[in-house]
Structure formats: C-alpha cells, structure tokens
Scaffold this motif. Structure first.
Motif, PDB file in Angstrom:
ATOM      1  N   ALA A 197       0.814  -1.213   0.000  1.00 37.52           N
ATOM      2  CA  ALA A 197       0.000   0.000   0.000  1.00 37.52           C
ATOM      3  C   ALA A 197       0.846   1.261   0.000  1.00 37.52           C
ATOM      4  N   LEU A 198       2.106   1.166   0.405  1.00 40.32           N
ATOM      5  CA  LEU A 198       2.956   2.346   0.410  1.00 40.32           C
ATOM      6  C   LEU A 198       3.199   2.886  -0.997  1.00 40.32           C
ATOM      7  N   SER A 199       3.028   2.046  -2.014  1.00 42.82           N
ATOM      8  CA  SER A 199       3.176   2.538  -3.391  1.00 42.82           C
ATOM      9  C   SER A 199       2.136   3.608  -3.707  1.00 42.82           C
ATOM     10  N   VAL A 200       0.960   3.524  -3.058  1.00 42.54           N
ATOM     11  CA  VAL A 200      -0.074   4.552  -3.252  1.00 42.54           C
ATOM     12  C   VAL A 200       0.412   5.895  -2.718  1.00 42.54           C
ATOM     13  N   LEU A 201       0.998   5.882  -1.527  1.00 45.52           N
ATOM     14  CA  LEU A 201       1.504   7.123  -0.952  1.00 45.52           C
ATOM     15  C   LEU A 201       2.663   7.678  -1.776  1.00 45.52           C
TER      16      LEU A 201
END
Length: 354
Positions: free
Chosen positions: A87-91
């Motif tokens: 999910a850090l790829s979204v940030l």
C-alpha cells in the motif's frame, strides 16, 4: 540471527518494491504527457505511440523491478508484513504526482487514500492463510475445481463487457471502467504467477517440468493477461489523475486477487469469527475510502467549508477590518440587524404621520 536478518532483507525488499512501483506510475504518466504535447495519438483514444517513448519504458522497467522485489520479499518475510507494505506505493505515487506532475489531491482524496490503505491492511491481516500447493499436479487439480472455473468465466465475461460495451460509452468519464478491467484480469495473472513459481521451483529441483504442458499454458496466459493490464492501465493513466488511478487500482486489484486466491486455494474454510469480522470491516473501510476519493475529487476545500466554530476567528477578523474601514468603534455598532432597524424606523415614520 539468520531468521532476523532474513526478516530485515524481506522488509527492505518490500519497501523497495513500493518505491519502484509508485515511481513507475509517475514515469509512465510523464511519458504519456510528452506524447500528448507532441500531438501524437493518446492511449485513451486507442493509440500505442507510448511504445516509442523512453520514459514509458523506464516506468515499465521500474514496475518490473518492483514486482520482482515484491515476489522475492515473500521468500524472506511473512506475508502479513509484505502484502500490507504494498500500500505504500499509493503514498509514493500521490506524493510524487503532486511534486513532478503538479496534480492536486484535496483533503477528501487524502482521507480516502488513508482509509483505502487502512482497510486493505486490515483485510490482509485478518485474511486466512492459503492452502499449500507444492507441485504442478496439485495446481492442476486446483484449476479444475468448478468454483474456480465459474470465477474465471465470470471474470472473462465481465472484462469483455467492460471492454466492448462500457468502455466506448463511459471509459472517458468513469475511472472505474478501465481499472476494473486491469484488476479483474490481474487476479488471473497472479494465479498464473503462483503456478509458474511452483514450476520454477520444481525445475531447479531437477524435475522434468519443461515437458509438462501446464507450465507453458500458464506462461501464455500470463503474457496475455499482462498485455491487457498494461494496455488498459495506460488508458486510465492517460485520462485521469495518477493520484486517483493509483489507489483505486490498488484496492480493486488487491480485492480481486484475494477473491481469486480464496476460491482457488480454499482460504475461507477455516476462518474464525474475529477474522471474518476483520475482513468485513476492512472491506467496508475500503468502500468508504473509494467513495471519498472518487465522489469528491473535484470539490475544492476552502475555509468556508469549515464548521462555524472553526470560522469564528475568521469572522471576528473580517468584522474588525470592516469596523476599521468605517472608523467606528465596536461599542457604536447597532444592536439590531440592518433590516430590523429599517423596519423599526419605518414604523416610527408611520406613527408620526398619524
């Protein structure tokens, strides 16, 4: 000590994967914008000129490196750590898009991104462990399961309807059309990757895997699925903001993969009550985040939208400015509103006339 070092290696690979995947969206978008400025046919209109743009290829290479690092991370760290870190790829994508693409993400979109990430993380934490598949023979038995066959047929039929029916009508105005195609087909591509991973493991152990037709079928299916994903993800990125496409794609893709894995590997048979509640809560949180992100993405956030008690300071400031302009003291302000004062003076004039 070896287990602890392996844990940190997996953590580093997962973090690197998020950075590469998040940056890949920015590079692809930059390449598509350069083509648009040159007047070339856009990907959203069916053009494939992006294949001649080096920035787009750099983005594709970054995505490949990120996916490879993510795949390798599972060999060192537990899935409950690696999968939520995706999910850090979204940030990363949201921050880089605001810096390099000058795309604005209002406060509703930021809250939606956070909710989507939290919901996906909760779902992954509470999701059951998949059933172990250690050979191509057992994988073939899983693929013959009637439940998976029905799921695969539904995915293919819905994807065809989205491509040929919904795409021409709503593809230019609704971000969900092309992203749903990528997510649905992506769930099948992950199953192919799992099967190919088993085949490679058997190949390194000395088994005659190259003679098995299932491995080649999975390879062909993977190439087709990835080609479809790349094509329609490019269309979505060309039409809509990266800050909108990335989180929606992440949430829908994660949900589709979990559904496919649950059906193929029978993950839901031994779930306990707290995992069921956690999975449902995570899904509802994702839905809330998607609603905030998609429904309010064009709504500007100004101080006028704040509650009244938060606007009190602004109101007093404007009132002091107005009083200073009039050279009056606050003590000389009328106690009644202007309309009440006007009506009162009118009544006095009528009384004097009588």
């Amino acid at each position: 000590a070896g287990g602890r070092s392996g844990f940190y290696v997996g953590l580093g690979l997962a973090l690197a994967s998020s950075a590469f995947i998040g940056g890949s969206f920015i590079l692809k978008k930059k390449g598509l914008l350069r083509l648009c400025r040159r007047g070339r046919a856009r990907a959203g209109q069916g053009g494939h000129a992006y294949l001649q743009e080096w920035l787009w290829w750099a983005g594709l290479l970054c995505m490949g490196v990120g996916e490879a690092a993510n795949f390798a991370a599972y060999a060192f760290a537990p899935a409950t750590l690696v999968t939520p870190l995706g999910a850090l790829s979204v940030l990363v994508s949201a921050v880089l898009s605001s810096t390099f693409l000058h795309e604005q993400l209002n406060v509703h979109g930021k809250i939606g991104c956070i909710l989507s990430i939290l919901g996906s993380t909760v779902m992954v934490i509470h999701a059951p462990q998949e059933e172990e598949v250690s050979s191509l023979e057992s994988m073939a038995e899983k693929l013959k399961d009637p439940g998976f066959i029905v799921f695969a047929v539904c995915v293919l039929v819905s994807s065809l309807l989205l491509i040929f029916v919904a795409g021409p009508r709503y593809g230019q105005s609704n971000v969900l059309v092309y992203v749903l195609v990528c997510s649905a087909i992506g769930s099948l591509s992950v199953s192919c990757v799992k099967g190919l991973g088993i085949a490679l493991k058997e190949l390194f152990s000395g088994k005659p895997v190259l003679k098995e037709p299932l491995g080649w079928v999975l390879l062909v299916c993977l190439v087709i699925c990835i080609s479809i994903q790349i094509n329609y993800l490019n269309k979505a990125l060309d039409i809509f903001n990266t800050s909108v496409v990335t989180p929606i794609y992440y949430v829908l893709f994660t949900t589709a993969v979990m559904m496919c894995s649950a059906i193929l590997f029978k993950e839901w048979q031994h779930m306990v009550l707290d995992n069921i509640i956690g999975t449902i809560s995570g899904f509802l949180t994702i839905v809330s985040g998607i609603f905030l992100l998609h429904a309010f993405r064009d709504m500007p956030f100004t101080p006028d939208l704040l509650p009244l008690f938060l606007q009190q300071g602004r109101t007093d400031l404007h009132a002091s400015w107005r009083s200073a302009d009039r050279h009056q003291s606050c003590q000389h302000q009328p106690l009644l509103p202007s309309e009440d004062k006007g009506s009162h003076s009118t009544e006095e004039e009528e009384a004097e006339s009588v």
